[in-house]
Scaffold this motif. Sequence first.
Motif, PDB file in Angstrom:
ATOM      1  N   GLU A  56       0.817  -1.204   0.000  1.00  0.00           N
ATOM      2  CA  GLU A  56       0.000   0.000   0.000  1.00  0.00           C
ATOM      3  C   GLU A  56       0.861   1.268   0.000  1.00  0.00           C
ATOM      4  OE1 GLU A  56      -3.205   0.740   3.064  1.00  0.00           O
ATOM      5  OE2 GLU A  56      -3.602  -1.354   2.498  1.00  0.00           O
ATOM      6  N   LEU A  57       1.923   1.229   0.767  1.00  0.00           N
ATOM      7  CA  LEU A  57       2.811   2.398   0.811  1.00  0.00           C
ATOM      8  C   LEU A  57       3.416   2.655  -0.566  1.00  0.00           C
ATOM      9  CD1 LEU A  57       4.302   4.687   2.259  1.00  0.00           C
ATOM     10  CD2 LEU A  57       6.034   3.016   2.972  1.00  0.00           C
ATOM     11  N   LEU A  62       3.245   6.251  -5.414  1.00  0.00           N
ATOM     12  CA  LEU A  62       3.055   6.528  -6.843  1.00  0.00           C
ATOM     13  C   LEU A  62       1.790   7.341  -7.087  1.00  0.00           C
ATOM     14  CD1 LEU A  62       4.062   3.125  -8.494  1.00  0.00           C
ATOM     15  CD2 LEU A  62       5.303   5.308  -8.618  1.00  0.00           C
ATOM     16  N   VAL A  63       0.716   6.991  -6.388  1.00  0.00           N
ATOM     17  CA  VAL A  63      -0.551   7.707  -6.554  1.00  0.00           C
ATOM     18  C   VAL A  63      -0.365   9.174  -6.139  1.00  0.00           C
ATOM     19  CG1 VAL A  63      -2.952   7.866  -5.750  1.00  0.00           C
ATOM     20  CG2 VAL A  63      -1.974   5.634  -6.276  1.00  0.00           C
ATOM     21  N   SER A  64       0.393   9.389  -5.086  1.00  0.00           N
ATOM     22  CA  SER A  64       0.645  10.761  -4.624  1.00  0.00           C
ATOM     23  C   SER A  64       1.439  11.542  -5.661  1.00  0.00           C
ATOM     24  CB  SER A  64       1.415  10.747  -3.303  1.00  0.00           C
ATOM     25  OG  SER A  64       0.647  10.102  -2.313  1.00  0.00           O
ATOM     26  N   ALA A  65       2.497  10.933  -6.169  1.00  0.00           N
ATOM     27  CA  ALA A  65       3.319  11.611  -7.171  1.00  0.00           C
ATOM     28  C   ALA A  65       2.482  11.917  -8.417  1.00  0.00           C
ATOM     29  CB  ALA A  65       4.530  10.754  -7.531  1.00  0.00           C
ATOM     30  N   ALA A  66       1.656  10.958  -8.823  1.00  0.00           N
ATOM     31  CA  ALA A  66       0.819  11.159 -10.015  1.00  0.00           C
ATOM     32  C   ALA A  66      -0.143  12.327  -9.799  1.00  0.00           C
ATOM     33  CB  ALA A  66       0.050   9.874 -10.342  1.00  0.00           C
ATOM     34  N   GLN A  67      -0.706  12.421  -8.595  1.00  0.00           N
ATOM     35  CA  GLN A  67      -1.631  13.541  -8.324  1.00  0.00           C
ATOM     36  C   GLN A  67      -0.908  14.884  -8.354  1.00  0.00           C
ATOM     37  OE1 GLN A  67      -4.744  12.702  -4.955  1.00  0.00           O
ATOM     38  NE2 GLN A  67      -3.053  11.266  -4.842  1.00  0.00           N
ATOM     39  N   LEU A  68       0.323  14.906  -7.841  1.00  0.00           N
ATOM     40  CA  LEU A  68       1.069  16.176  -7.867  1.00  0.00           C
ATOM     41  C   LEU A  68       1.275  16.624  -9.307  1.00  0.00           C
ATOM     42  CD1 LEU A  68       3.676  15.479  -5.042  1.00  0.00           C
ATOM     43  CD2 LEU A  68       1.666  16.977  -4.940  1.00  0.00           C
ATOM     44  N   LEU A 294      -1.494   8.815 -15.750  1.00  0.00           N
ATOM     45  CA  LEU A 294      -0.103   8.723 -15.308  1.00  0.00           C
ATOM     46  C   LEU A 294       0.166   7.369 -14.658  1.00  0.00           C
ATOM     47  CD1 LEU A 294       0.032  12.360 -13.980  1.00  0.00           C
ATOM     48  CD2 LEU A 294       1.758  11.444 -15.550  1.00  0.00           C
ATOM     49  N   LEU A 295      -0.809   6.876 -13.898  1.00  0.00           N
ATOM     50  CA  LEU A 295      -0.636   5.580 -13.229  1.00  0.00           C
ATOM     51  C   LEU A 295      -0.688   4.428 -14.225  1.00  0.00           C
ATOM     52  CD1 LEU A 295      -2.738   6.253 -10.034  1.00  0.00           C
ATOM     53  CD2 LEU A 295      -0.263   5.887 -10.128  1.00  0.00           C
ATOM     54  N   ASP A 296      -1.392   4.636 -15.341  1.00  0.00           N
ATOM     55  CA  ASP A 296      -1.476   3.598 -16.367  1.00  0.00           C
ATOM     56  C   ASP A 296      -0.123   3.382 -17.045  1.00  0.00           C
ATOM     57  OD1 ASP A 296      -4.116   3.111 -15.852  1.00  0.00           O
ATOM     58  OD2 ASP A 296      -4.882   4.377 -17.478  1.00  0.00           O
ATOM     59  N   GLU A 300       6.825   5.136 -17.078  1.00  0.00           N
ATOM     60  CA  GLU A 300       7.145   6.540 -17.351  1.00  0.00           C
ATOM     61  C   GLU A 300       7.103   7.357 -16.051  1.00  0.00           C
ATOM     62  OE1 GLU A 300       8.510   8.258 -19.497  1.00  0.00           O
ATOM     63  OE2 GLU A 300       7.894  10.317 -19.050  1.00  0.00           O
ATOM     64  N   LEU A 301       6.106   7.091 -15.220  1.00  0.00           N
ATOM     65  CA  LEU A 301       6.000   7.791 -13.940  1.00  0.00           C
ATOM     66  C   LEU A 301       7.259   7.544 -13.099  1.00  0.00           C
ATOM     67  CD1 LEU A 301       4.350   9.427 -11.885  1.00  0.00           C
ATOM     68  CD2 LEU A 301       3.148   7.316 -11.266  1.00  0.00           C
ATOM     69  N   GLU A 302       7.701   6.300 -13.075  1.00  0.00           N
ATOM     70  CA  GLU A 302       8.901   5.970 -12.304  1.00  0.00           C
ATOM     71  C   GLU A 302      10.135   6.649 -12.896  1.00  0.00           C
ATOM     72  OE1 GLU A 302       8.606   1.689 -12.053  1.00  0.00           O
ATOM     73  OE2 GLU A 302       7.360   1.829 -10.232  1.00  0.00           O
ATOM     74  N   ARG A 303      10.177   6.765 -14.229  1.00  0.00           N
ATOM     75  CA  ARG A 303      11.305   7.470 -14.859  1.00  0.00           C
ATOM     76  C   ARG A 303      11.318   8.942 -14.426  1.00  0.00           C
ATOM     77  NH1 ARG A 303      10.631   4.053 -19.276  1.00  0.00           N
ATOM     78  NH2 ARG A 303       9.037   5.367 -20.215  1.00  0.00           N
ATOM     79  N   ILE A 304      10.154   9.561 -14.398  1.00  0.00           N
ATOM     80  CA  ILE A 304      10.072  10.967 -13.969  1.00  0.00           C
ATOM     81  C   ILE A 304      10.621  11.107 -12.544  1.00  0.00           C
ATOM     82  CG2 ILE A 304       8.462  12.836 -13.327  1.00  0.00           C
ATOM     83  CD1 ILE A 304       6.646  11.874 -15.652  1.00  0.00           C
TER      84      ILE A 304
END
Length: 329
Positions: A56-57, A62-68, A294-296, A300-304
């Motif tokens: 969950e953490l 990731l969900v937090s970063a995507a929202q930002l 972004l989560l999909d 790419e999100l992890e690369r950012i």
Amino acid sequence: VPLPRVLSGIQPTAGSFHLGNHLGALRQWVSLQESTEAFYCVVDLHAITVPQDPAELRRNTLVSAAQLLALGVDPERSTLFVQSHVPEHLQLSWVLECLTGFGEASRMTQFKDKSQREGTSGTTVGLFTYPVLQAADILVYQADQVPVGEDQRQHLELTRDLAIRFNGRYGQTFTVPEAVIPQGAARVMDLQSPDKKMSKSLPPAGCVLLLDEPKVTAKKIRSAVTDTGREIVADPVNKPGVTNLLTMHSELSGRPVAELEERFAGRGYGDLKKELAEVVVDFVTPVRERTQELLDDQAELERILLRGAARAREVAAATVATVYDRVGF
Ligand code: ADP
Ligand code: NA
């Protein structure tokens, strides 16, 4: 002239941010990008001061970063990263812990409140030293400014004291950061208990999450506690519930509260709630959709985030190298 450097962090614990986080903090993160060199982090190290489920953490981070990103934090302009990706925070934190008085740390009111709630058996040393890690988060980037709410003022004071103490003992090393009151920050109250600020720690019915489905949002707002009487006017003392609804509407729609009072004159609370639900849904829907996109594409999100961490580490590593040298390592 270099732009002032800003550091701010937010915990990933709830997964979804709420409207209070947005109107009280994250909206300012986005606007500060224009005028500052901003470092923004998802503070997952701070999250484990209370027990966290690992899967969950990881997901919530990731969900937090995507929202930002969805809210408008621009990774080309700001350095957006995850705290645990930058081990220098911890390297500096240890040095600062060794400069912090036990009594000084014991005076932190947030620790006193939280540990009283949990009891000694549920309280960790991590929760106790949390403000020192927070000081490291700030000082490792030589931040000039830290946007803080009232509840963080004492921690920022400790940060400043530690910077001044280190500089005094070992020579000028740290920028002593200033607290800045975020321009235009609004305080959002809980829908069910409008005497308390909206918080993820309160029951979900009072908390408008950015990632709620529109139906859930509308239901929460429809069920908001209002006040006796029928008039739709801002009156924080006698009408905290209605005032909160007007504030949320005004902050999201950009219409002054006085204009809303005039428009809703002679109408019922139900009308205000219905319109507010529309205003909130109009705001959160694109944020929710962008977050999902972004989560999909998790790779790419992890690369950012890795690019952000690499940039953050350049600054953080330089600070730690100087600190270690000064300390005698
Ligand atoms: P929570 O109270 O839900 O645990 P945090 O303490 O993680 O929220 O707060 C993250 C940021 O959002 C902080 O900068 C805080 O000042 C801001 N914030 C939290 N709740 C509110 C609120 N109800 N109104 C305005 N700002 C808020
Ligand atoms: Na909190």
